[in-house]
Design a protein around this motif. Structure first.
Motif, mmCIF file in Angstrom:
data_model
loop_
_atom_site.group_PDB
_atom_site.id
_atom_site.type_symbol
_atom_site.label_atom_id
_atom_site.label_comp_id
_atom_site.label_asym_id
_atom_site.label_seq_id
_atom_site.Cartn_x
_atom_site.Cartn_y
_atom_site.Cartn_z
ATOM 1 N N ASP A 110 40.031 19.806 39.626
ATOM 2 C CA ASP A 110 39.564 20.714 40.666
ATOM 3 C C ASP A 110 40.701 21.541 41.273
ATOM 4 O O ASP A 110 40.453 22.490 42.026
ATOM 5 C CB ASP A 110 38.849 19.933 41.774
ATOM 6 N N ARG A 111 41.946 21.215 40.930
ATOM 7 C CA ARG A 111 43.089 21.943 41.492
ATOM 8 C C ARG A 111 43.643 23.004 40.534
ATOM 9 O O ARG A 111 44.676 23.609 40.807
ATOM 10 C CB ARG A 111 44.204 20.963 41.864
ATOM 11 N N VAL A 112 42.962 23.223 39.431
ATOM 12 C CA VAL A 112 43.479 24.150 38.430
ATOM 13 C C VAL A 112 43.722 25.538 39.022
ATOM 14 O O VAL A 112 44.749 26.177 38.734
ATOM 15 C CB VAL A 112 42.537 24.230 37.204
ATOM 16 N N PHE A 113 42.810 26.016 39.897
ATOM 17 C CA PHE A 113 42.993 27.347 40.468
ATOM 18 C C PHE A 113 44.117 27.375 41.493
ATOM 19 O O PHE A 113 44.753 28.406 41.705
ATOM 20 C CB PHE A 113 41.686 27.839 41.092
ATOM 21 N N ASP A 114 44.376 26.241 42.133
ATOM 22 C CA ASP A 114 45.488 26.167 43.084
ATOM 23 C C ASP A 114 46.825 26.404 42.396
ATOM 24 O O ASP A 114 47.767 26.924 43.004
ATOM 25 C CB ASP A 114 45.516 24.798 43.778
ATOM 26 N N THR A 115 46.916 25.998 41.132
ATOM 27 C CA THR A 115 48.190 26.097 40.414
ATOM 28 C C THR A 115 48.519 27.523 39.990
ATOM 29 O O THR A 115 49.654 27.801 39.603
ATOM 30 C CB THR A 115 48.188 25.203 39.159
ATOM 31 N N TYR A 116 47.566 28.433 40.085
ATOM 32 C CA TYR A 116 47.805 29.803 39.623
ATOM 33 C C TYR A 116 48.952 30.476 40.361
ATOM 34 O O TYR A 116 49.617 31.354 39.811
ATOM 35 C CB TYR A 116 46.541 30.644 39.781
ATOM 36 N N GLU A 117 49.171 30.086 41.623
ATOM 37 C CA GLU A 117 50.256 30.713 42.380
ATOM 38 C C GLU A 117 51.618 30.432 41.762
ATOM 39 O O GLU A 117 52.580 31.149 42.014
ATOM 40 C CB GLU A 117 50.232 30.243 43.833
ATOM 41 N N CYS A 118 51.706 29.378 40.952
ATOM 42 C CA CYS A 118 52.968 29.040 40.274
ATOM 43 C C CYS A 118 53.063 29.678 38.892
ATOM 44 O O CYS A 118 54.061 29.468 38.187
ATOM 45 C CB CYS A 118 53.099 27.520 40.145
ATOM 46 N N MET A 119 52.052 30.430 38.496
ATOM 47 C CA MET A 119 52.042 31.119 37.205
ATOM 48 C C MET A 119 52.330 30.172 36.041
ATOM 49 O O MET A 119 53.238 30.406 35.242
ATOM 50 C CB MET A 119 53.052 32.265 37.211
ATOM 51 N N PRO A 120 51.567 29.083 35.907
ATOM 52 C CA PRO A 120 51.829 28.147 34.805
ATOM 53 C C PRO A 120 51.423 28.746 33.469
ATOM 54 O O PRO A 120 50.581 29.658 33.402
ATOM 55 C CB PRO A 120 50.949 26.946 35.149
ATOM 56 N N LEU A 121 52.008 28.218 32.423
ATOM 57 C CA LEU A 121 51.616 28.625 31.079
ATOM 58 C C LEU A 121 50.217 28.113 30.759
ATOM 59 O O LEU A 121 49.408 28.807 30.136
ATOM 60 C CB LEU A 121 52.619 28.067 30.056
ATOM 61 N N TRP A 122 49.920 26.869 31.192
ATOM 62 C CA TRP A 122 48.642 26.245 30.860
ATOM 63 C C TRP A 122 48.386 25.080 31.820
ATOM 64 O O TRP A 122 49.299 24.633 32.516
ATOM 65 C CB TRP A 122 48.672 25.731 29.423
ATOM 66 N N PHE A 123 47.141 24.616 31.824
ATOM 67 C CA PHE A 123 46.756 23.427 32.592
ATOM 68 C C PHE A 123 46.133 22.443 31.609
ATOM 69 O O PHE A 123 45.119 22.740 30.975
ATOM 70 C CB PHE A 123 45.751 23.800 33.685
#
Length: 250
Positions: free
Chosen positions: A103-116
């Motif tokens: 459920d936190r996948v969208f929260d991680t977008y601010e860190c610009m990850p390559l993938w989840f």
């Protein structure tokens, strides 16, 4: 220097960090990553395993990581905070979050990850993450005619920290501390590499912007602590170029 076609088996060894508070999960992520590398026919990677976010961050001060897998919940430094710190210091690094907290996948977008990567779908998501890494980091190789016996060497452009000029000799310094000496002057190399994130900061130095940590009053510091002199009245231009590059790279 002449650009050369990509040669898959000439990539340097990938340096990878894996961090999870649970040692069993660290091993599970490691094994799945290695399986994906084998399937793709990629060479073995240099793996560094951690159960503490702070330890990984301290390691990153001296180790040039290409790819890092981190859980969101970690001791001392959580995954999001760790990703932000690493991203500020090393723009070439790719970060993959590995978590059971889908459920936190969208929260991680601010860190610009390559993938989840979801832990309950580790095999499926890991394959996608590893494939994505090689898609976005397809290396550009350059052929260097070295002074030692006039041999030719292929160097991945992203592995170059900086190029130093002394007289008619250019010294190409790489992230793995290797150094190659070639004949030539810096100006034509500067013109050729300007579109690839390289900047002339001094009459003697051409720097790869992805490894810049800080621009001081008289020197520029690289990610590994190396300090290089700035050209006279070049600070403002260099800061603007670094900021523009970082914005373009996200």
């Amino acid at each position: 220097m002449k650009r050369e076609k990509e040669v898959k088996n000439m990539r340097k060894k990938l340096v990878v960090g894996i961090c999870d508070r649970n040692k069993t999960e660290v091993v599970r992520v490691r094994d799945e990553f290695c399986r994906c590398m084998a399937v793709l026919g990629e060479p073995e990677a240099e793996l560094h395993l951690f159960c503490n976010g702070r330890e990984l961050y301290e390691s990153s001060r001296t180790c040039f990581y290409d790819l890092i897998f981190v859980d969101l919940v970690l001791p001392e430094l959580d995954g999001m905070e760790l990703a932000r710190l690493l991203g500020m210091n090393h723009r070439g690094l790719r970060i993959v979050f590995v978590s059971a907290q889908e459920d936190r996948v969208f929260d991680t977008y601010e860190c610009m990850p390559l993938w989840f990567v979801r832990k309950n779908r580790l095999s499926e998501d890991m394959s996608r993450a590893v494939n994505k890494y090689f898609q976005v980091t397809a290396p550009i190789h350059y052929k260097l005619r070295t002074k030692e016996g006039f041999r030719y060497r292929n160097v991945v452009l992203g592995d170059i920290l900086y190029i130093e000029c002394s007289g008619h000799t250019l010294t190409v310094l790489l992230t793995d501390r290797a150094a190659y000496h070639v004949y030539g002057s810096l100006k034509p190399v500067e013109e050729e590499l300007s579109g690839y994130g390289f900047l002339r900061i001094h009459k003697n130095y051409l720097v790869n912007l992805q490894y810049v940590r800080e621009v001081g009053n008289r020197t520029l510091m690289l990610y590994n602590g190396t300090e290089l002199d700035l050209g006279i009245n070049r600070k403002k231009v260099i800061i603007e170029a670094v900021e523009k590059y970082q914005k373009r790279m996200g």
